[in-house]
Motif scaffolding. Structure first.
Motif, PDB file in Angstrom:
ATOM      1  N   VAL A 162       0.862  -1.077  -0.006  1.00  0.00           N
ATOM      2  CA  VAL A 162      -0.005   0.151  -0.084  1.00  0.00           C
ATOM      3  C   VAL A 162       0.814   1.367   0.051  1.00  0.00           C
ATOM      4  O   VAL A 162       0.647   2.216  -0.745  1.00  0.00           O
ATOM      5  CB  VAL A 162      -0.971   0.069   1.253  1.00  0.00           C
ATOM      6  N   TRP A 163       1.879   1.210   0.822  1.00  0.00           N
ATOM      7  CA  TRP A 163       2.851   2.499   0.783  1.00  0.00           C
ATOM      8  C   TRP A 163       3.686   2.623  -0.552  1.00  0.00           C
ATOM      9  O   TRP A 163       3.588   3.726  -0.985  1.00  0.00           O
ATOM     10  CB  TRP A 163       3.846   2.229   1.839  1.00  0.00           C
ATOM     11  N   LYS A 164       3.933   1.482  -1.037  1.00  0.00           N
ATOM     12  CA  LYS A 164       4.690   1.831  -2.392  1.00  0.00           C
ATOM     13  C   LYS A 164       3.737   2.189  -3.389  1.00  0.00           C
ATOM     14  O   LYS A 164       4.435   2.759  -4.318  1.00  0.00           O
ATOM     15  CB  LYS A 164       5.265   0.364  -2.771  1.00  0.00           C
ATOM     16  N   GLU A 165       2.540   2.145  -3.457  1.00  0.00           N
ATOM     17  CA  GLU A 165       1.591   2.282  -4.366  1.00  0.00           C
ATOM     18  C   GLU A 165       1.279   3.876  -4.391  1.00  0.00           C
ATOM     19  O   GLU A 165       0.873   4.577  -5.276  1.00  0.00           O
ATOM     20  CB  GLU A 165       0.140   2.082  -4.483  1.00  0.00           C
ATOM     21  N   CYS A 174       2.079  10.245   5.211  1.00  0.00           N
ATOM     22  CA  CYS A 174       3.373  11.040   5.361  1.00  0.00           C
ATOM     23  C   CYS A 174       2.774  12.365   6.344  1.00  0.00           C
ATOM     24  O   CYS A 174       3.579  12.820   7.166  1.00  0.00           O
ATOM     25  CB  CYS A 174       3.452  11.779   3.952  1.00  0.00           C
ATOM     26  N   LEU A 175       1.520  12.666   6.175  1.00  0.00           N
ATOM     27  CA  LEU A 175       0.879  13.882   7.150  1.00  0.00           C
ATOM     28  C   LEU A 175       1.076  13.341   8.657  1.00  0.00           C
ATOM     29  O   LEU A 175       1.309  14.161   9.581  1.00  0.00           O
ATOM     30  CB  LEU A 175      -0.339  14.243   6.814  1.00  0.00           C
ATOM     31  N   LEU A 176       0.881  12.126   8.896  1.00  0.00           N
ATOM     32  CA  LEU A 176       0.616  11.521  10.188  1.00  0.00           C
ATOM     33  C   LEU A 176       1.985  11.589  11.041  1.00  0.00           C
ATOM     34  O   LEU A 176       2.110  11.768  12.215  1.00  0.00           O
ATOM     35  CB  LEU A 176       0.112  10.127  10.232  1.00  0.00           C
ATOM     36  N   HIS A 177       3.138  11.339  10.026  1.00  0.00           N
ATOM     37  CA  HIS A 177       4.326  11.116  10.605  1.00  0.00           C
ATOM     38  C   HIS A 177       5.345  12.424  10.295  1.00  0.00           C
ATOM     39  O   HIS A 177       6.375  12.445  10.411  1.00  0.00           O
ATOM     40  CB  HIS A 177       4.819   9.877   9.965  1.00  0.00           C
ATOM     41  N   GLY A 190      16.519   8.718   4.859  1.00  0.00           N
ATOM     42  CA  GLY A 190      16.002  10.038   4.704  1.00  0.00           C
ATOM     43  C   GLY A 190      14.350  10.125   5.133  1.00  0.00           C
ATOM     44  O   GLY A 190      13.804   9.488   5.213  1.00  0.00           O
ATOM     45  N   ILE A 191      14.208  11.394   4.183  1.00  0.00           N
ATOM     46  CA  ILE A 191      12.701  11.744   4.324  1.00  0.00           C
ATOM     47  C   ILE A 191      11.901  10.962   2.641  1.00  0.00           C
ATOM     48  O   ILE A 191      12.750  11.541   1.619  1.00  0.00           O
ATOM     49  CB  ILE A 191      12.140  13.213   4.155  1.00  0.00           C
ATOM     50  N   PRO A 192      10.948  10.200   2.529  1.00  0.00           N
ATOM     51  CA  PRO A 192      10.608   9.770   1.454  1.00  0.00           C
ATOM     52  C   PRO A 192      10.240  10.742   0.374  1.00  0.00           C
ATOM     53  O   PRO A 192       9.673  11.816   0.775  1.00  0.00           O
ATOM     54  CB  PRO A 192       9.697   8.805   1.703  1.00  0.00           C
ATOM     55  N   ASP A 193      10.570  10.496  -0.991  1.00  0.00           N
ATOM     56  CA  ASP A 193      10.191  11.551  -2.070  1.00  0.00           C
ATOM     57  C   ASP A 193       8.953  11.974  -2.081  1.00  0.00           C
ATOM     58  O   ASP A 193       8.237  12.989  -1.962  1.00  0.00           O
ATOM     59  CB  ASP A 193      10.533  11.068  -3.316  1.00  0.00           C
ATOM     60  N   LEU A 194       7.877  10.712  -1.821  1.00  0.00           N
ATOM     61  CA  LEU A 194       6.318  11.188  -1.663  1.00  0.00           C
ATOM     62  C   LEU A 194       6.090  11.996  -0.621  1.00  0.00           C
ATOM     63  O   LEU A 194       5.369  12.798  -0.769  1.00  0.00           O
ATOM     64  CB  LEU A 194       5.552   9.743  -1.579  1.00  0.00           C
ATOM     65  N   MET A 196       7.906  14.294   0.963  1.00  0.00           N
ATOM     66  CA  MET A 196       8.647  15.527   0.566  1.00  0.00           C
ATOM     67  C   MET A 196       7.450  16.203  -0.352  1.00  0.00           C
ATOM     68  O   MET A 196       7.190  17.513  -0.246  1.00  0.00           O
ATOM     69  CB  MET A 196       9.924  15.299  -0.072  1.00  0.00           C
ATOM     70  N   GLU A 197       7.035  15.757  -1.354  1.00  0.00           N
ATOM     71  CA  GLU A 197       5.863  16.367  -2.073  1.00  0.00           C
ATOM     72  C   GLU A 197       4.859  16.604  -1.365  1.00  0.00           C
ATOM     73  O   GLU A 197       4.270  17.729  -1.919  1.00  0.00           O
ATOM     74  CB  GLU A 197       5.609  15.114  -3.175  1.00  0.00           C
ATOM     75  N   VAL A 198       4.277  15.878  -0.532  1.00  0.00           N
ATOM     76  CA  VAL A 198       3.237  16.179   0.528  1.00  0.00           C
ATOM     77  C   VAL A 198       3.506  17.239   1.111  1.00  0.00           C
ATOM     78  O   VAL A 198       2.459  18.082   1.281  1.00  0.00           O
ATOM     79  CB  VAL A 198       2.897  14.892   1.154  1.00  0.00           C
ATOM     80  N   TYR A 199       4.518  17.286   1.929  1.00  0.00           N
ATOM     81  CA  TYR A 199       4.965  18.537   2.615  1.00  0.00           C
ATOM     82  C   TYR A 199       5.101  19.873   2.020  1.00  0.00           C
ATOM     83  O   TYR A 199       4.532  20.864   2.610  1.00  0.00           O
ATOM     84  CB  TYR A 199       6.135  18.317   3.377  1.00  0.00           C
ATOM     85  N   TYR A 200       5.604  19.809   0.878  1.00  0.00           N
ATOM     86  CA  TYR A 200       5.655  20.980  -0.011  1.00  0.00           C
ATOM     87  C   TYR A 200       4.304  21.559  -0.238  1.00  0.00           C
ATOM     88  O   TYR A 200       4.017  22.817  -0.340  1.00  0.00           O
ATOM     89  CB  TYR A 200       6.574  20.964  -1.283  1.00  0.00           C
ATOM     90  N   LYS A 201       3.492  20.575  -0.620  1.00  0.00           N
ATOM     91  CA  LYS A 201       1.953  20.858  -1.076  1.00  0.00           C
ATOM     92  C   LYS A 201       1.257  21.523  -0.088  1.00  0.00           C
ATOM     93  O   LYS A 201       0.474  22.495  -0.136  1.00  0.00           O
ATOM     94  CB  LYS A 201       1.118  19.645  -1.711  1.00  0.00           C
ATOM     95  N   HIS A 202       1.228  20.757   1.285  1.00  0.00           N
ATOM     96  CA  HIS A 202       0.420  21.208   2.473  1.00  0.00           C
ATOM     97  C   HIS A 202       1.591  22.187   3.279  1.00  0.00           C
ATOM     98  O   HIS A 202       1.028  22.240   4.819  1.00  0.00           O
ATOM     99  CB  HIS A 202      -0.026  20.059   3.083  1.00  0.00           C
TER     100      HIS A 202
END
Length: 208
Positions: A162-165, A174-177, A190-194, A196-202
């Motif tokens: 599920v995570w890989k998808e 990502c937001l929970l963590h 490090g911080i997963p690319d996914l 990082m994308e979520v954090y930039y967006k929000h």
């Protein structure tokens, strides 16, 4: 941590009769709603040569994990009442607990890799009163592993898939963590690319 923690918690709840001490009151360890929304079906109930059936069960386990994450997002009370589910909770909580006593974390080991050799050095360096490294055991031996290490119920693999998808569930994780990635340094991967994308967006919502 979260994926393996979910695996450990759900495994224990699914094998409660074998795992739990008979003196424990099971009413104090209620299942989360996900447990009933997506029931677990053992692989042994099907013919393992039937690839379609095996894939169907794996997909159901993925749905079960997704339902668990949704329960967390809804802050379902049973997850807080049942200490078993703490295996999947954020490790950042220890920082606020220490702060209440005017304490800070003085050190931590960011990975379990080579733990039998890194643990003695960590204890010697970090803990007051610990013996010097040359008096510590050079290595440690493993006395055993959790029953979940071999992922006998297929829960861990389902969660990892599920995570890989990179679905909405993965993004929610990502937001929970976010606090974990903000508070802990020296993360092996490090911080997963996914994320990082979520954090930039929000970013605006997170920082506010």
């Amino acid at each position: 941590h979260f994926l393996s923690g979910y695996n450990e918690a759900d495994f224990r709840m699914l094998t409660w009769n074998e795992f739990a001490n008979s003196s424990l009151d099971s009413s104090l360890h209620p299942h989360g709603p996900y447990h009933y929304a997506v029931p677990y079906t053992p692989t042994g109930s099907i013919n393992n040569t039937n690839k379609a059936a095996v894939e169907h069960l794996h997909n159901r386990r993925k749905e079960r994990f997704e339902a668990f994450v949704k329960d967390l997002l809804r802050e379902e009370k049973n997850l807080a009442k049942n200490q078993v589910y703490r295996h999947a909770f954020s490790m950042t909580k220890v920082l606020s607990s220490l702060a209440k006593h005017n304490q800070t974390l003085t050190g931590y080991i960011p990975t379990l890799e080579n733990i039998t050799s890194t643990w003695p050095a960590f204890i010697s360096k970090t803990c007051p009163g610990a013996p010097p490294l040359h008096k510590m055991p050079k290595t440690m031996s493993k006395n055993g592993q959790h029953e979940t290490s071999n992922d006998a119920l297929g829960l861990y693999q389902a969660a990892k898939d599920v995570w890989k998808e990179g679905s909405s569930i993965a993004r929610a994780l990502c937001l929970l963590h976010a606090f974990d990635y903000a508070c802990w340094e020296d993360l092996p991967a490090g911080i997963p690319d996914l994320c990082m994308e979520v954090y930039y967006k929000h970013a605006a919502q997170i920082l506010s």
